[in-house]
Design a protein around this motif. Structure first.
Motif, PDB file in Angstrom:
ATOM      1  N   ASN A 173       3.469 -23.054 -43.889  1.00  0.00           N
ATOM      2  CA  ASN A 173       3.485 -24.513 -43.974  1.00  0.00           C
ATOM      3  C   ASN A 173       4.443 -25.164 -42.984  1.00  0.00           C
ATOM      4  O   ASN A 173       4.403 -26.380 -42.783  1.00  0.00           O
ATOM      5  CB  ASN A 173       3.843 -24.961 -45.398  1.00  0.00           C
ATOM      6  N   GLU A 174       5.341 -24.369 -42.387  1.00  0.00           N
ATOM      7  CA  GLU A 174       6.349 -24.921 -41.498  1.00  0.00           C
ATOM      8  C   GLU A 174       6.161 -24.561 -40.030  1.00  0.00           C
ATOM      9  O   GLU A 174       6.750 -25.178 -39.156  1.00  0.00           O
ATOM     10  CB  GLU A 174       7.744 -24.438 -41.931  1.00  0.00           C
ATOM     11  N   ILE A 181       1.718 -30.821 -34.483  1.00  0.00           N
ATOM     12  CA  ILE A 181       0.988 -30.161 -35.572  1.00  0.00           C
ATOM     13  C   ILE A 181       1.866 -29.094 -36.202  1.00  0.00           C
ATOM     14  O   ILE A 181       2.298 -28.152 -35.527  1.00  0.00           O
ATOM     15  CB  ILE A 181      -0.327 -29.524 -35.058  1.00  0.00           C
ATOM     16  N   TYR A 182       2.106 -29.216 -37.527  1.00  0.00           N
ATOM     17  CA  TYR A 182       2.904 -28.235 -38.269  1.00  0.00           C
ATOM     18  C   TYR A 182       2.103 -27.746 -39.470  1.00  0.00           C
ATOM     19  O   TYR A 182       1.465 -28.538 -40.164  1.00  0.00           O
ATOM     20  CB  TYR A 182       4.219 -28.855 -38.751  1.00  0.00           C
ATOM     21  N   GLY A 183       2.169 -26.445 -39.711  1.00  0.00           N
ATOM     22  CA  GLY A 183       1.538 -25.869 -40.882  1.00  0.00           C
ATOM     23  C   GLY A 183       0.072 -25.559 -40.660  1.00  0.00           C
ATOM     24  O   GLY A 183      -0.623 -26.212 -39.881  1.00  0.00           O
ATOM     25  N   VAL A 184      -0.396 -24.531 -41.371  1.00  0.00           N
ATOM     26  CA  VAL A 184      -1.758 -24.048 -41.147  1.00  0.00           C
ATOM     27  C   VAL A 184      -2.818 -25.038 -41.596  1.00  0.00           C
ATOM     28  O   VAL A 184      -3.909 -25.085 -41.027  1.00  0.00           O
ATOM     29  CB  VAL A 184      -1.973 -22.692 -41.863  1.00  0.00           C
ATOM     30  N   GLU A 185      -2.533 -25.830 -42.637  1.00  0.00           N
ATOM     31  CA  GLU A 185      -3.544 -26.792 -43.096  1.00  0.00           C
ATOM     32  C   GLU A 185      -3.796 -27.857 -42.031  1.00  0.00           C
ATOM     33  O   GLU A 185      -4.946 -28.169 -41.711  1.00  0.00           O
ATOM     34  CB  GLU A 185      -3.112 -27.441 -44.404  1.00  0.00           C
ATOM     35  N   GLN A 186      -2.708 -28.404 -41.475  1.00  0.00           N
ATOM     36  CA  GLN A 186      -2.874 -29.426 -40.453  1.00  0.00           C
ATOM     37  C   GLN A 186      -3.512 -28.830 -39.196  1.00  0.00           C
ATOM     38  O   GLN A 186      -4.358 -29.465 -38.560  1.00  0.00           O
ATOM     39  CB  GLN A 186      -1.518 -30.052 -40.105  1.00  0.00           C
ATOM     40  N   ALA A 187      -3.124 -27.605 -38.841  1.00  0.00           N
ATOM     41  CA  ALA A 187      -3.724 -26.942 -37.680  1.00  0.00           C
ATOM     42  C   ALA A 187      -5.214 -26.732 -37.898  1.00  0.00           C
ATOM     43  O   ALA A 187      -6.022 -26.948 -36.988  1.00  0.00           O
ATOM     44  CB  ALA A 187      -3.025 -25.613 -37.424  1.00  0.00           C
ATOM     45  N   SER A 188      -5.585 -26.322 -39.094  1.00  0.00           N
ATOM     46  CA  SER A 188      -6.999 -26.089 -39.409  1.00  0.00           C
ATOM     47  C   SER A 188      -7.805 -27.378 -39.295  1.00  0.00           C
ATOM     48  O   SER A 188      -8.912 -27.386 -38.750  1.00  0.00           O
ATOM     49  CB  SER A 188      -7.116 -25.504 -40.820  1.00  0.00           C
ATOM     50  N   GLN A 189      -7.237 -28.475 -39.795  1.00  0.00           N
ATOM     51  CA  GLN A 189      -7.938 -29.759 -39.723  1.00  0.00           C
ATOM     52  C   GLN A 189      -8.055 -30.243 -38.276  1.00  0.00           C
ATOM     53  O   GLN A 189      -9.110 -30.729 -37.847  1.00  0.00           O
ATOM     54  CB  GLN A 189      -7.189 -30.805 -40.566  1.00  0.00           C
ATOM     55  N   LYS A 190      -6.975 -30.109 -37.517  1.00  0.00           N
ATOM     56  CA  LYS A 190      -6.967 -30.603 -36.140  1.00  0.00           C
ATOM     57  C   LYS A 190      -7.883 -29.796 -35.227  1.00  0.00           C
ATOM     58  O   LYS A 190      -8.551 -30.337 -34.352  1.00  0.00           O
ATOM     59  CB  LYS A 190      -5.541 -30.571 -35.585  1.00  0.00           C
ATOM     60  N   PHE A 191      -7.901 -28.471 -35.432  1.00  0.00           N
ATOM     61  CA  PHE A 191      -8.652 -27.610 -34.521  1.00  0.00           C
ATOM     62  C   PHE A 191     -10.113 -27.418 -34.945  1.00  0.00           C
ATOM     63  O   PHE A 191     -10.997 -27.337 -34.103  1.00  0.00           O
ATOM     64  CB  PHE A 191      -7.974 -26.246 -34.396  1.00  0.00           C
ATOM     65  N   PHE A 192     -10.343 -27.329 -36.289  1.00  0.00           N
ATOM     66  CA  PHE A 192     -11.685 -26.953 -36.753  1.00  0.00           C
ATOM     67  C   PHE A 192     -12.295 -27.946 -37.736  1.00  0.00           C
ATOM     68  O   PHE A 192     -13.406 -27.742 -38.207  1.00  0.00           O
ATOM     69  CB  PHE A 192     -11.635 -25.556 -37.395  1.00  0.00           C
TER      70      PHE A 192
END
Length: 829
Positions: A173-174, A181-192
């Motif tokens: 998460n950090e 972009i921080y954390g896997v949830e935000q990365a997942s939303q931004k990228f995919f």
């Protein structure tokens, strides 16, 4: 036991006791110090914020180009909502023994210590996921032994109070995944555009690949190949550790993953900013950028940048319609400092249609004929001159083929024969290096590269800033036509050496970097080196600025010409029409531009002068409004003592001088300005007169020893059969116009040697002249100082003695007489 041994043991026992006591005291202090460490409230993990954001400015320090961590995006999700693929992929690549250790790995720490000792610094971390959580959430990124000890102790303590899943949850998460972009949830939303719980194995591997270097591995940058390689490494580690099956690995490795288009953010000059971010991350690390609140003042001239972005987009869209070239890039550099003033990597950074975030200015592509000046510069270094003549004729350059372009033996593939063409399909015969380079003729340029040497040419290019060519053995004579791959940035920077009279300044985008406390971490300091001789660089600039020399190829008033300004320029188009280049410069600025397609799809078969030159011309017109009006220094005149063939006598290397008026052989009485050098007709290739290993040395005794000799000689002799070239031999008579008998005779009638004059008195001069040829003028000198000329009969003249005399001074008066064929004589009183 001997007496000596007994005494030694008696002495050693108390010493050992003292040492042991000191060690116990030291250990007690360390233990007490370590016991004083406190674990902060665990809520601090969830409330963690980016404390001080790094800001990137233009060269004024006032225009904010980008706030690196402004509005950091962070969404916290519990561990049970994170795809097990993401968890396993992260563990596999970051800390494969995460579930076995207790917060630290002794072997990694020892390895890091040894590496740091060898590096005389703190280069290796050896950090587990637990240690990274401690470092990112509690401690600073300062590299010190004290901080490392704290990190180890706190990691052990954290493992005692939190489960592995809780620690991994905090880490996921950090972790930073690029930009804000921080954390896997935000990365997942931004990228995919999906939740992290729904990621596929391949998508999860991409996510896990990013935290080590988010800018380097960004899917929106220039290193997609490196990101793909790291994703495959993640999958290999997962397979090795038994996290996935072979079938899953095979499917994920070949899965076509599509990233969501990058969102537009508050960023100016995005290609340049990304270039700077990568530099900062490489040098200081992403954590420093995150925590230190850096103020980065760059070299970018934002006014020039805005013009560049506007012009690149306008002309790229036009080229898409006209020439099937949908993209373009541009770089502008100050050659006197190496500072990057503008960088545009595509027509639009946010244009997903062309992968606009890919920075073509940094991509390695074939430069076409813009590479030619490096070969010509190398040749000039060796003694060839702009007047040296080569032959622009159909020439076979492959030694395994005969001069007509056919294989010598059946073992040679006909495709290996190499008889290149010029861009216009024409051949001009004898042509000087000046005109060959200015008009970008291929055949004489290949010959120039052969004479200069491939290895030496690469060394010249490397000394000027071209770093991407590698080993010379992988190149042949096609190098001069752009056979290597280079970036627009390094080519533009290298041309800066020509612009700066041979002095190299490394390209840079940084003026100053300060931390939040105002400490200067880095500031610009020019480091100039001589990369090329001044005269060679001036010769190249003189040729590339010669509009007369290039007019046969580009026409009058072309996009390369700026009336009243010195602008040297070279275009280049690759043989496959995938790249169109142009690089031009004044002494104050270098501007390089490129047009083509990111996909490497060929453009229409047009030359760079049509495709990219209009874009470059439009930008240069804007640039020339703001840069100083400067002119290139003129190069030295050609040394007349070198071989005639190097000075342009292609008809032969044996020369003689005639008098231009009489046509006879010049004598000691022939005026220098009426002497004309001619060569005895004996036409061969330059290899007949020059040993390429020692061009200034003697004529080779056996030119056939050079394997290219017969290949260059054949087309010349065939061409001569079609020419009506008169044979020139020295005349048998001498100059009959300029002789002692034909010199004018002059007599000074007034004044005479005994005449006395007063100050301010006029000397009236009267001469008597007899001459075979009409007298054209008489120059008068008083005590060696020129006083004037009389060119009207009877050639009387007057000189006032004001300020020319003192008491009892003797003066010398001289009259120099010229007839209309430049015979001269003089009289002195």
């Amino acid at each position: 036991m001997t007496h000596k041994k007994h005494k030694l043991l008696k002495w050693l026992k108390p010493a050992a006791i003292i040492i042991l006591g000191l060690l116990l005291v030291f250990a007690s202090i360390i233990i007490f110090w370590i016991a004083s460490f406190k674990i902060p409230d665990l809520s601090s993990f969830e409330n963690r914020k980016v404390t001080q954001s790094t800001k990137i400015y233009d060269r004024t320090g006032e225009v904010l180009l980008y706030d690196v961590y402004e509005g950091a995006n962070r969404v916290t999700v519990p561990i049970n909502q994170i795809s097990y693929y993401v968890k396993n992929a992260t563990v596999a690549i970051e800390d494969e023994t995460f579930y076995q250790h207790h917060g630290i790995k002794i072997t990694s720490i020892i390895r890091a210590i040894l590496a740091n000792i060898g590096a005389f610094g703190y280069s290796q971390g050896g950090s587990t996921i637990t240690q990274q959580v401690v470092k990112n959430s509690i401690l600073t990124t300062e590299k010190s032994i004290t901080r490392k000890i704290k990190e180890v102790v706190l990691s052990l303590e954290l493992e005692r109070v939190l489960s592995k899943e809780q620690i991994l949850e905090i880490y996921l998460n950090e972790s930073p995944y690029g930009g804000n972009i921080y954390g896997v949830e935000q990365a997942s939303q931004k990228f995919f555009n999906k939740s992290v719980a729904d990621l596929s194995l391949a998508e999860s591997a991409y996510i896990a690949a990013l935290p080590q270097a988010p800018t380097l591995y960004s899917p929106y940058g220039n290193n997609r190949d490196k990101l793909d390689a790291r994703k495959n490494l993640v999958l290999s580690k997962m397979l090795q550790l038994g996290f996935i099956k072979q079938t899953e690995y095979d499917a994920a490795k070949t899965e076509k993953v599509v990233f969501k288009p990058q969102e537009k953010t508050g960023i100016l000059a995005p290609h340049f900013v990304t270039f700077i971010k990568q530099y900062l991350e490489d040098k200081y690390g992403s954590a420093v950028i995150q925590e230190k609140g850096l103020k980065v003042v760059t070299t970018l001239d934002y006014n020039l940048q805005l013009k560049a972005e506007e012009i690149v987009k306008k002309y790229a869209l036009e080229n898409k319609v006209k020439f099937n070239a949908e993209n373009a890039a541009l770089v502008a550099i100050d050659p006197k400092t190496g500072q990057i003033l503008a960088m545009v990597g595509s027509r639009d950074y946010f244009d997903k249609e062309i992968d606009g975030n890919f920075n073509v200015a940094l991509a390695h592509r074939q430069p076409g004929s813009t590479f030619k000046p490096f070969a010509y510069a190398t040749a000039f270094n060796k003694g060839y001159t702009p007047d040296t003549v080569l032959f622009d004729l159909p020439t076979e350059f492959q030694s395994t083929c005969d001069p007509t372009g056919k294989p010598i033996s059946t073992e040679t593939d006909p495709k290996d024969c190499y008889m290149p063409e010029n861009y216009d399909g024409k051949y001009l015969g004898p042509i000087s290096l000046r005109y060959a380079l200015a008009q970008s003729r291929n055949i004489p340029s290949i010959e120039t590269l052969y004479l200069a040497g491939v290895s030496d040419t690469i060394r010249t290019a490397q000394s000027m800033g071209i770093s991407s060519l590698g080993d010379a053995n992988q190149y042949g004579l096609t190098l001069v036509l752009g056979g290597g791959e280079v970036s627009l940035l390094e080519m533009t920077s290298a041309y800066g050496v020509f612009a700066n009279s041979g002095i190299r300044n490394n390209e840079t985008g940084i003026l100053k970097i300060e931390d939040s406390a105002g400490n200067i971490l880095e500031s610009f300091s020019g480091q100039s080196i001589e990369a090329l001789s001044e005269n060679t660089s001036l010769l190249i600039s003189d040729i590339l600025n010669d509009d007369t020399a290039r007019q046969p190829a580009y026409g009058t008033n072309s996009n390369l010409y700026f009336p009243g300004r010195d602008v040297a320029v070279k275009t280049g188009t690759t043989n496959d029409y995938k790249d169109a280049w142009i690089i031009g410069y004044t002494p104050s600025i270098v501007v390089g531009a490129w047009a083509g397609n990111n996909s490497n799809k060929p453009m229409d078969h047009k030359v760079a002068g049509q495709i990219i030159a209009p874009l470059w011309n439009a930008y240069m017109k804007e640039v020339l409004k703001v840069v100083p009006t400067e002119y290139f220094k003129k190069p030295l005149e050609t040394d007349q003592s070198i071989k005639p063939v190097l000075r342009g006598f292609w008809q032969g290397n044996d020369t003689y001088f005639i008098d231009k008026i009489s046509g006879g052989l010049a004598t000691e009485f022939t005026p220098e300005e009426l002497k004309q050098e001619k060569s005895v007709t004996n036409i061969h290739s330059i290899l007949n007169w020059v040993d390429k290993k020692d061009p200034l040395g003697p004529v080779p005794a056996n030119p056939d020893n050079d394997f290219q000799f017969s290949h260059w000689e054949y087309p010349i002799q065939e061409w001569l059969k079609t020419q009506n070239i008169a044979t020139a031999t020295p005349p048998t008579t001498f100059d009959t116009v300029h002789t002692i008998q034909n010199k004018p005779v002059v007599e000074m009638l007034e004044p005479n040697n005994s005449r006395l004059y007063k100050n301010n008195e006029n000397i009236n001069i009267n001469v008597k002249v007899t001459s075979v040829y009409p007298v054209s003028k008489i120059d008068f000198y008083l005590d060696g100082e020129y006083k004037g000329t009389s060119n009207i009969t009877p050639f009387n003249f007057s000189i006032n003695l004001k300020n020319d005399t003192t008491s009892d001074k003797i003066l010398e008066l001289k009259a120099v007489v010229y007839d209309n064929v430049l015979n001269r004589t003089e009289s002195v009183v």
